[in-house]
Enzyme design. Structure first.
Site, PDB file in Angstrom:
ATOM      1  CD  GLU A 247      -6.799   3.349  -5.695  1.00 23.28           C
ATOM      2  OE1 GLU A 247      -7.991   3.318  -5.341  1.00 23.28           O
ATOM      3  OE2 GLU A 247      -5.902   3.861  -5.006  1.00 23.28           O
TER       4      GLU A 247
ATOM      5  CD  GLU B 194      -4.073  -2.344   1.607  1.00 27.12           C
ATOM      6  OE1 GLU B 194      -3.465  -1.386   2.104  1.00 27.12           O
ATOM      7  OE2 GLU B 194      -4.524  -2.339   0.447  1.00 27.12           O
TER       8      GLU B 194
ATOM      9  CE  LYS C  32      -7.211   1.411   2.453  1.00 31.88           C
ATOM     10  NZ  LYS C  32      -7.165   1.555   0.995  1.00 31.88           N
TER      11      LYS C  32
ATOM     12  CD  GLU D  31     -12.473   1.721   1.533  1.00 30.37           C
ATOM     13  OE1 GLU D  31     -11.238   1.792   1.480  1.00 30.37           O
ATOM     14  OE2 GLU D  31     -13.213   2.058   0.585  1.00 30.37           O
TER      15      GLU D  31
END
Ligand SMILES: *[C@@H]1O[C@H](CO)[C@@H](O)[C@H](O)[C@H]1NC(C)=O
Ligand SMILES: *[C@@H]1O[C@H](CO)[C@@H](O)[C@H](O)[C@H]1NC(C)=O
Length: 453
Positions: A264, A318, A321, A327
């Site tokens: 990541e 997303e 999250k 985030e």
């Protein structure tokens, strides 16, 4: 004339070969913590249209794994942290997990690795003690189905597992994790021919130290670089420095040979008020320059020979999250499948890629002459300054890089000019074998070779 045409032929013959030999590999994390994401079938269509041929997912969702079948996309799946305890304690659980989640899909879905847990040491529910036994049990289960030579087992480690990361040469793991976790993990990785998975976010380091870390250094933009006081190596971007801190930490435990894959990394396109550096421009610069660096840039200063495999985080923004605004804003794509910004994913895409404001080269890579004898070097120099179109004005009599007046210095200048000018394209530092790349700044007398394109 005849010899230079022959030479050109030689060059192009090696071009295709080199594209494969020197380039790293880019993958993307496909996280699904959102209530507005496209169906897995649509996501696979998007992956294919973008030429993305590696993905990592955070579970073994049957619909996702089925959608990825019969594609050329390599897949890394995850056994979630909640399952570490049973996978560690009950051997039949591990066998059943592999039987249900891997066996039905592989090889039509090309599962290349299983991440056992994710950032386990950072998990508030302390499952650290289950990690190594779980990895062993899952491996034993793969052996049972004879899948162990095709599918690697590892576990993504967050950089917070490091005690020291600056300077990179002093990289070390948190001492309390070394004996119980890292030693047995590296033994396991070595025995099974696997690799260490690392999640590295220069954004976090920049966000909390923006007074001392320059944004150009964090975003791979041109900068003066930072010397490592431990070994004198020069770093031109924070990503390389972080990865080398991991290499140093692994070596300090006695395992110099363990490969590292970056599972990541990313940069948010949006953040809350106090999240310095989160913006579309910066995210585009980070990811675009990173991809270019991985596909054209060789290894790191400490490990110049390695080919980097790097998974970008993440495919989509997303919305479910937790945590700060950033985030929910790491996506390369919006849930409607439109790009948040433009990023190439492979060498083909790199050819047409024109960064809006991310250009430059905050990655130290130069092309210099090899020791191949006067004749070959002269021929290559003539080609570079002639048909190659390198900028050779600086090595003319009286110009800044005429001294030292040696074939090696002049050829290095010309090769490097050609190499940087072509955007460090695959095969552009070859010259029939008369050139090679280096990750540290070469100097010939007072002549400094330019770094950047
Ligand atoms: C987590 O568990 C391990 C062993 O299971 C133990 O050694 C360690 O001290 C624990 N860490 C924390 C922060 O509780
Ligand atoms: C591009 O980056 C520079 C900093 O290197 C900045 O000053 C400039 O405003 C940026 N331009 C855009 C359009 O973002």
């Amino acid at each position: 004339m005849a010899s230079s045409h022959f030479f050109l032929l030689l060059l192009s013959t090696f071009l295709t070969f080199l594209a494969l030999a020197t380039s790293g590999s880019i993958g993307v994390n496909y996280g699904r913590v959102g209530n507005n994401l496209p169906t897995p079938e649509k996501v696979v269509t998007l992956l294919k249209s973008q030429g993305i041929n590696r993905v990592k997912v955070y579970d073994t969702d049957p619909v996702v794994l089925a959608a990825l079948s019969n594609t050329n996309i390599k897949v890394t799946v995850d056994l979630p942290n909640q399952l570490l305890r049973p996978a560690a304690l009950i051997k039949t659980f591990a066998v059943n997990w592999v039987d249900r989640n891997i066996v039905p899909y592989h090889p039509r879905t090309q599962i290349e690795a299983i991440a056992v847990g994710n950032e386990v040491f950072a998990d508030p529910k302390n499952t650290t003690g289950y990690l190594i036994p779980a990895m062993r049990n899952i491996h034993q289960a793969l052996v049972k189905y004879n899948l162990h030579s095709n599918i690697k087992i590892s576990s993504p480690v967050a950089l917070s597992a490091l005690q020291n990361s600056y300077p990179s040469s002093s990289g070390s793991f948190r001492p309390e994790l070394i004996r119980p976790v890292f030693k047995p993990m590296f033994d396991f990785l070595r025995q099974t021919g696997s690799y260490l998975m690392v999640n590295a976010y220069p954004f976090f380091a920049y966000e909390s130290n923006s007074d001392v870390i320059s944004l150009d250094y964090a975003l791979f933009r041109p900068n003066a670089g930072m010397a490592d006081s431990g070994n004198g190596l020069r770093y031109f971007n924070l990503f390389d420095a972080q990865i080398d801190a991991v290499f140093a930490a692994v070596a300090a435990v006695g395992f110099e040979d363990i490969p590292v894959v970056v599972t990541e990394t990313g940069w948010p396109s949006r953040g809350g008020g106090n999240e310095i550096g989160a913006s579309v421009e910066n995210a585009a610069a980070y990811n675009g320059n990173l991809v270019r660096r991985v596909l054209t840039g060789g290894g790191t200063p400490l490990r110049p020979e390695v080919k980097l495999t790097v998974f970008l985080f993440a495919m989509f923004n997303e919305n479910n999250k937790d945590g700060p605004d950033s985030e929910r804003n790491y996506g390369l794509f919006y849930p409607n499948r439109e790009k948040v910004y433009d990023v190439p994913f492979n060498l083909e895409g790199l050819k047409d890629y024109r960064p809006v404001n991310g250009s430059g080269s905050g990655s130290g890579l130069w092309c210099v002459a090899s020791d191949v004898g006067k004749e070959r070097l002269q021929m290559a120099l003539d080609y570079a300054c002639g048909e190659g179109g390198a900028d050779c004005r600086s090595i003319q009599p009286g110009a800044t890089c005429y001294d030292p007046n040696t074939l090696e210095a002049h050829a290095s200048f010309a090769f490097n000019s050609y190499f940087q000018k072509t955007g460090r394209a695959a095969g552009s530092c070859y010259f029939g074998g008369a050139a090679h790349t280096v990750t540290q700044p070469p100097k010939f007398g007072k002549c400094e070779l330019p770094n950047g394109y």
